[in-house]
Design an enzyme around this catalytic site. Structure first.
Site, mmCIF file in Angstrom:
data_model
loop_
_atom_site.group_PDB
_atom_site.id
_atom_site.type_symbol
_atom_site.label_atom_id
_atom_site.label_comp_id
_atom_site.label_asym_id
_atom_site.label_seq_id
_atom_site.Cartn_x
_atom_site.Cartn_y
_atom_site.Cartn_z
ATOM 1 N N GLY A 1 18.485 -52.332 4.184
ATOM 2 C CA GLY A 1 17.048 -52.446 4.364
ATOM 3 C C GLY A 1 16.320 -51.464 3.464
ATOM 4 N N ASN A 2 17.094 -50.755 2.612
ATOM 5 C CA ASN A 2 16.576 -49.691 1.763
ATOM 6 C C ASN A 2 16.167 -50.256 0.406
ATOM 7 O OD1 ASN A 2 16.317 -47.503 -0.025
ATOM 8 N ND2 ASN A 2 17.770 -46.259 1.131
ATOM 9 N N LYS B 1 17.701 -48.563 -2.669
ATOM 10 C CA LYS B 1 19.087 -48.925 -2.969
ATOM 11 C C LYS B 1 19.130 -50.249 -3.733
ATOM 12 C CE LYS B 1 22.291 -48.035 0.090
ATOM 13 N NZ LYS B 1 23.247 -48.133 1.242
ATOM 14 N N ASP C 1 29.874 -48.889 0.784
ATOM 15 C CA ASP C 1 30.217 -47.934 1.838
ATOM 16 C C ASP C 1 30.620 -46.646 1.149
ATOM 17 O OD1 ASP C 1 30.446 -47.624 4.752
ATOM 18 O OD2 ASP C 1 32.521 -47.091 4.300
ATOM 19 N N SER C 2 30.154 -45.546 1.674
ATOM 20 C CA SER C 2 30.412 -44.282 0.994
ATOM 21 C C SER C 2 30.547 -43.157 2.003
ATOM 22 C CB SER C 2 29.283 -43.969 0.005
ATOM 23 O OG SER C 2 28.039 -43.895 0.671
ATOM 24 N N TYR D 1 25.101 -35.283 3.725
ATOM 25 C CA TYR D 1 25.687 -33.994 3.362
ATOM 26 C C TYR D 1 25.127 -33.427 2.055
ATOM 27 C CZ TYR D 1 29.105 -35.456 6.875
ATOM 28 O OH TYR D 1 29.700 -35.884 8.050
ATOM 29 N N LYS E 1 19.873 -37.382 -9.319
ATOM 30 C CA LYS E 1 20.933 -37.772 -8.393
ATOM 31 C C LYS E 1 21.516 -39.130 -8.774
ATOM 32 C CE LYS E 1 21.858 -38.782 -3.513
ATOM 33 N NZ LYS E 1 21.341 -38.782 -2.130
ATOM 34 N N HIS F 1 27.947 -41.111 -6.860
ATOM 35 C CA HIS F 1 29.140 -41.927 -6.636
ATOM 36 C C HIS F 1 28.799 -43.410 -6.653
ATOM 37 C CE1 HIS F 1 27.109 -40.432 -3.116
ATOM 38 N NE2 HIS F 1 27.637 -41.325 -2.323
ATOM 39 N N ARG F 2 27.633 -43.790 -6.095
ATOM 40 C CA ARG F 2 27.241 -45.199 -6.105
ATOM 41 C C ARG F 2 26.966 -45.675 -7.530
ATOM 42 N NH1 ARG F 2 22.851 -45.171 -3.155
ATOM 43 N NH2 ARG F 2 23.993 -45.251 -1.209
#
Length: 207
Positions: free
Chosen positions: A20-21, A24, A84-85, A168, A190, A195-196
């Site tokens: 829903g972001n 992203k 998923d992360s 985190y 960022k 990682h994404r």
């Protein structure tokens, strides 16, 4: 956008993003659109209020696939993407890993999760505080499954710093930005090392 408008989307040229972001979706579209020309990326949250699937997989890939398949089933659209992360800490044998969001017991309680991480790492010297954020991004096209994986290497800090990001981020010091936690970076900084981002780059090479 209402549920009925799903029928107005071209199933051949639409990828539903299991989120829903909106941010992203923008990040995913920026990397995948060049290798999927003419395709539209739409957040699942724009298409209706769907229940979250049970993420009971044993790996990041498993849980990303669960979310992608659920988005596929809920919308009837053949193409869906999900990620998923989580944070994997070497001194904790890879924990919290796939349990990152609910490590302290309550899903999404960032403060409690960070407190638990600080407590478990309290006596670990700096040289042994290595960790990485890992992301698995899965794209399903009908029965076909494609996956990209990415990591952001760094260290777990001794205390939280910064007001940006989530999870985190205030405790994670990426190797790519010495002296700064993930939460002290701008969104663009960022995104450039995340990682994404690396997982999406990996996925894009397979399309």
């Amino acid at each position: 956008m209402k549920d009925r408008e799903i029928n107005e989307l071209d199933p051949v040229k639409t990828v539903v993003v299991a989120t829903g972001n909106a941010h992203k979706v923008t990040e995913i579209e920026a990397i995948l659109a060049p290798v999927m020309p003419g395709v539209r990326f739409v957040a699942l949250g724009e298409l209706g209020d769907f229940p979250d699937p049970v993420e009971d997989g044993s790996t990041f890939f498993d849980n990303a696939l669960i979310k992608a398949r659920a988005a596929q089933a809920e919308t009837g659209l053949p193409m869906a993407v999900a990620d998923d992360s989580g944070l994997c800490v070497d001194a904790l044998d890879g924990a919290p890993g796939i349990f990152s969001a609910r490590w302290a017991g309550e899903h999404g309680n960032d403060a409690a999760n960070n407190e638990k991480l600080m407590a478990q790492m309290a006596d670990v010297p700096e040289a042994e505080r290595t960790a990485r954020f890992h992301s698995s991004v899965v794209l399903v096209r009908g029965d076909e499954v494609l996956c990209g994986d990415g990591d952001c290497e760094g260290l777990v800090g001794f205390e939280p710093r910064g007001d940006g990001g989530f999870g985190y981020d205030p405790l994670f010091l990426p190797n790519d930005t010495p002296g700064k936690t993930m939460a002290e970076l701008t969104p663009d900084e960022k995104n450039a090392i995340s990682h994404r981002f690396h997982a999406l780059e990996d996925l894009s090479t397979k399309l």
